[in-house]
Design a protein around this motif. Structure first.
Motif, PDB file in Angstrom:
ATOM      1  N   ILE A  31      48.598  23.321 -24.071  1.00 55.70           N
ATOM      2  CA  ILE A  31      49.674  24.042 -23.380  1.00 55.70           C
ATOM      3  C   ILE A  31      50.557  24.666 -24.455  1.00 55.70           C
ATOM      4  O   ILE A  31      50.966  23.982 -25.391  1.00 55.70           O
ATOM      5  N   GLN A  32      50.845  25.956 -24.317  1.00 56.98           N
ATOM      6  CA  GLN A  32      51.653  26.615 -25.347  1.00 56.98           C
ATOM      7  C   GLN A  32      53.047  25.999 -25.410  1.00 56.98           C
ATOM      8  O   GLN A  32      53.571  25.497 -24.420  1.00 56.98           O
ATOM      9  N   PHE A  33      53.638  26.064 -26.617  1.00 55.42           N
ATOM     10  CA  PHE A  33      54.882  25.352 -26.905  1.00 55.42           C
ATOM     11  C   PHE A  33      56.004  25.670 -25.936  1.00 55.42           C
ATOM     12  O   PHE A  33      56.712  24.779 -25.491  1.00 55.42           O
ATOM     13  N   LYS A  34      56.199  26.905 -25.611  1.00 55.40           N
ATOM     14  CA  LYS A  34      57.357  27.302 -24.811  1.00 55.40           C
ATOM     15  C   LYS A  34      57.225  26.918 -23.341  1.00 55.40           C
ATOM     16  O   LYS A  34      58.135  27.159 -22.566  1.00 55.40           O
ATOM     17  N   LYS A  35      56.096  26.339 -22.957  1.00 55.56           N
ATOM     18  CA  LYS A  35      55.906  25.941 -21.562  1.00 55.56           C
ATOM     19  C   LYS A  35      55.725  24.441 -21.394  1.00 55.56           C
ATOM     20  O   LYS A  35      55.456  23.967 -20.300  1.00 55.56           O
ATOM     21  N   ARG A  36      55.862  23.673 -22.484  1.00 54.90           N
ATOM     22  CA  ARG A  36      55.524  22.255 -22.436  1.00 54.90           C
ATOM     23  C   ARG A  36      56.449  21.407 -21.572  1.00 54.90           C
ATOM     24  O   ARG A  36      55.983  20.638 -20.747  1.00 54.90           O
ATOM     25  N   ALA A  37      57.752  21.500 -21.750  1.00 49.05           N
ATOM     26  CA  ALA A  37      58.678  20.642 -21.007  1.00 49.05           C
ATOM     27  C   ALA A  37      58.631  20.962 -19.516  1.00 49.05           C
ATOM     28  O   ALA A  37      58.606  20.056 -18.682  1.00 49.05           O
ATOM     29  N   GLY A  38      58.581  22.214 -19.187  1.00 44.06           N
ATOM     30  CA  GLY A  38      58.473  22.607 -17.783  1.00 44.06           C
ATOM     31  C   GLY A  38      57.182  22.105 -17.151  1.00 44.06           C
ATOM     32  O   GLY A  38      57.180  21.616 -16.017  1.00 44.06           O
ATOM     33  N   PHE A  66      65.638  13.240 -20.189  1.00 47.91           N
ATOM     34  CA  PHE A  66      64.768  12.537 -21.135  1.00 47.91           C
ATOM     35  C   PHE A  66      63.585  13.417 -21.546  1.00 47.91           C
ATOM     36  O   PHE A  66      63.240  13.489 -22.723  1.00 47.91           O
ATOM     37  N   VAL A  67      62.970  14.096 -20.593  1.00 45.16           N
ATOM     38  CA  VAL A  67      61.818  14.953 -20.901  1.00 45.16           C
ATOM     39  C   VAL A  67      62.242  16.107 -21.812  1.00 45.16           C
ATOM     40  O   VAL A  67      61.531  16.454 -22.758  1.00 45.16           O
ATOM     41  N   TRP A  68      63.414  16.670 -21.565  1.00 45.46           N
ATOM     42  CA  TRP A  68      63.902  17.801 -22.342  1.00 45.46           C
ATOM     43  C   TRP A  68      64.668  17.375 -23.596  1.00 45.46           C
ATOM     44  O   TRP A  68      65.135  18.236 -24.350  1.00 45.46           O
ATOM     45  N   SER A  69      64.818  16.060 -23.868  1.00 45.07           N
ATOM     46  CA  SER A  69      65.677  15.571 -24.950  1.00 45.07           C
ATOM     47  C   SER A  69      65.278  16.080 -26.334  1.00 45.07           C
ATOM     48  O   SER A  69      66.141  16.288 -27.188  1.00 45.07           O
ATOM     49  N   ASN A  70      63.996  16.293 -26.577  1.00 41.77           N
ATOM     50  CA  ASN A  70      63.545  16.774 -27.888  1.00 41.77           C
ATOM     51  C   ASN A  70      63.275  18.270 -27.887  1.00 41.77           C
ATOM     52  O   ASN A  70      62.645  18.786 -28.810  1.00 41.77           O
ATOM     53  N   GLY A  71      63.728  18.961 -26.861  1.00 47.39           N
ATOM     54  CA  GLY A  71      63.504  20.401 -26.787  1.00 47.39           C
ATOM     55  C   GLY A  71      62.292  20.730 -25.935  1.00 47.39           C
ATOM     56  O   GLY A  71      61.624  19.853 -25.390  1.00 47.39           O
ATOM     57  N   VAL A  72      61.997  22.020 -25.825  1.00 49.19           N
ATOM     58  CA  VAL A  72      60.907  22.467 -24.961  1.00 49.19           C
ATOM     59  C   VAL A  72      59.541  22.131 -25.570  1.00 49.19           C
ATOM     60  O   VAL A  72      58.574  21.886 -24.843  1.00 49.19           O
ATOM     61  N   ARG A  73      59.457  22.072 -26.909  1.00 47.68           N
ATOM     62  CA  ARG A  73      58.157  21.876 -27.557  1.00 47.68           C
ATOM     63  C   ARG A  73      57.753  20.412 -27.679  1.00 47.68           C
ATOM     64  O   ARG A  73      56.598  20.073 -27.466  1.00 47.68           O
ATOM     65  N   ASN A  74      58.706  19.564 -28.078  1.00 48.97           N
ATOM     66  CA  ASN A  74      58.376  18.180 -28.446  1.00 48.97           C
ATOM     67  C   ASN A  74      58.675  17.213 -27.316  1.00 48.97           C
ATOM     68  O   ASN A  74      59.610  16.427 -27.382  1.00 48.97           O
ATOM     69  N   VAL A  75      57.846  17.250 -26.304  1.00 45.41           N
ATOM     70  CA  VAL A  75      58.007  16.377 -25.140  1.00 45.41           C
ATOM     71  C   VAL A  75      57.619  14.956 -25.547  1.00 45.41           C
ATOM     72  O   VAL A  75      56.664  14.770 -26.313  1.00 45.41           O
ATOM     73  N   PRO A  76      58.355  13.918 -25.076  1.00 42.97           N
ATOM     74  CA  PRO A  76      57.972  12.539 -25.404  1.00 42.97           C
ATOM     75  C   PRO A  76      56.524  12.244 -25.012  1.00 42.97           C
ATOM     76  O   PRO A  76      56.031  12.755 -24.003  1.00 42.97           O
ATOM     77  N   THR A  77      55.859  11.423 -25.833  1.00 46.40           N
ATOM     78  CA  THR A  77      54.436  11.145 -25.626  1.00 46.40           C
ATOM     79  C   THR A  77      54.178  10.432 -24.305  1.00 46.40           C
ATOM     80  O   THR A  77      53.263  10.790 -23.577  1.00 46.40           O
TER      81      THR A  77
END
Length: 120
Positions: A31-38, A66-77
């Motif tokens: 999934i491309q970085f800018k669409k990960r958190a969504g 919590f999902v958005w806490s690290n930004g749009v790219r770095n979603v918690p594992t």
């Protein structure tokens, strides 16, 4: 003529609360970085709909944060969530039940199982 016995189908949905762990990392590969958190939020919504068999899914703001806490790219594992199937108080609602999805903070994800939570 034989008596026709109607088989009891699935009984009606009861209110229930369970804790699950979702492995977001494997759901977000390719999934491309800018669409990960969504996409992570959509995957949580999809998981909840499948687990609780309700169409009305409500995601708590703390889980969203919590999902958005690290930004749009770095979603918690991984994320530990509490799914609560509840009765809809609204009279003219289409669905009788809805699912509330809440975040459960944990120290470690080691040896966690799906657990049914007793409501007070």
């Amino acid at each position: 003529m034989a008596k026709v016995v109607k088989k009891a189908g699935r009984k009606g949905q009861e209110p229930v609360t369970r804790d699950y762990t979702i492995h977001l990392h494997k759901l977000l590969q390719k999934i491309q970085f800018k669409k990960r958190a969504g996409r992570a939020i959509r995957e949580i919504r999809k998981f909840a709909a499948r687990a609780m068999t309700t169409k009305d899914i409500r995601i708590d703001t703390k889980l969203n944060k919590f999902v958005w806490s690290n930004g749009v790219r770095n979603v918690p594992t991984r994320v530990r969530i509490r799914l609560s199937r509840k009765r809809n108080e609204d009279e003219e609602a289409k669905e009788k039940m809805f699912t509330l999805v809440q975040h459960v903070p944990v120290e470690s994800f080691k040896n966690l199982q799906t657990e049914t939570v007793k409501d007070e």
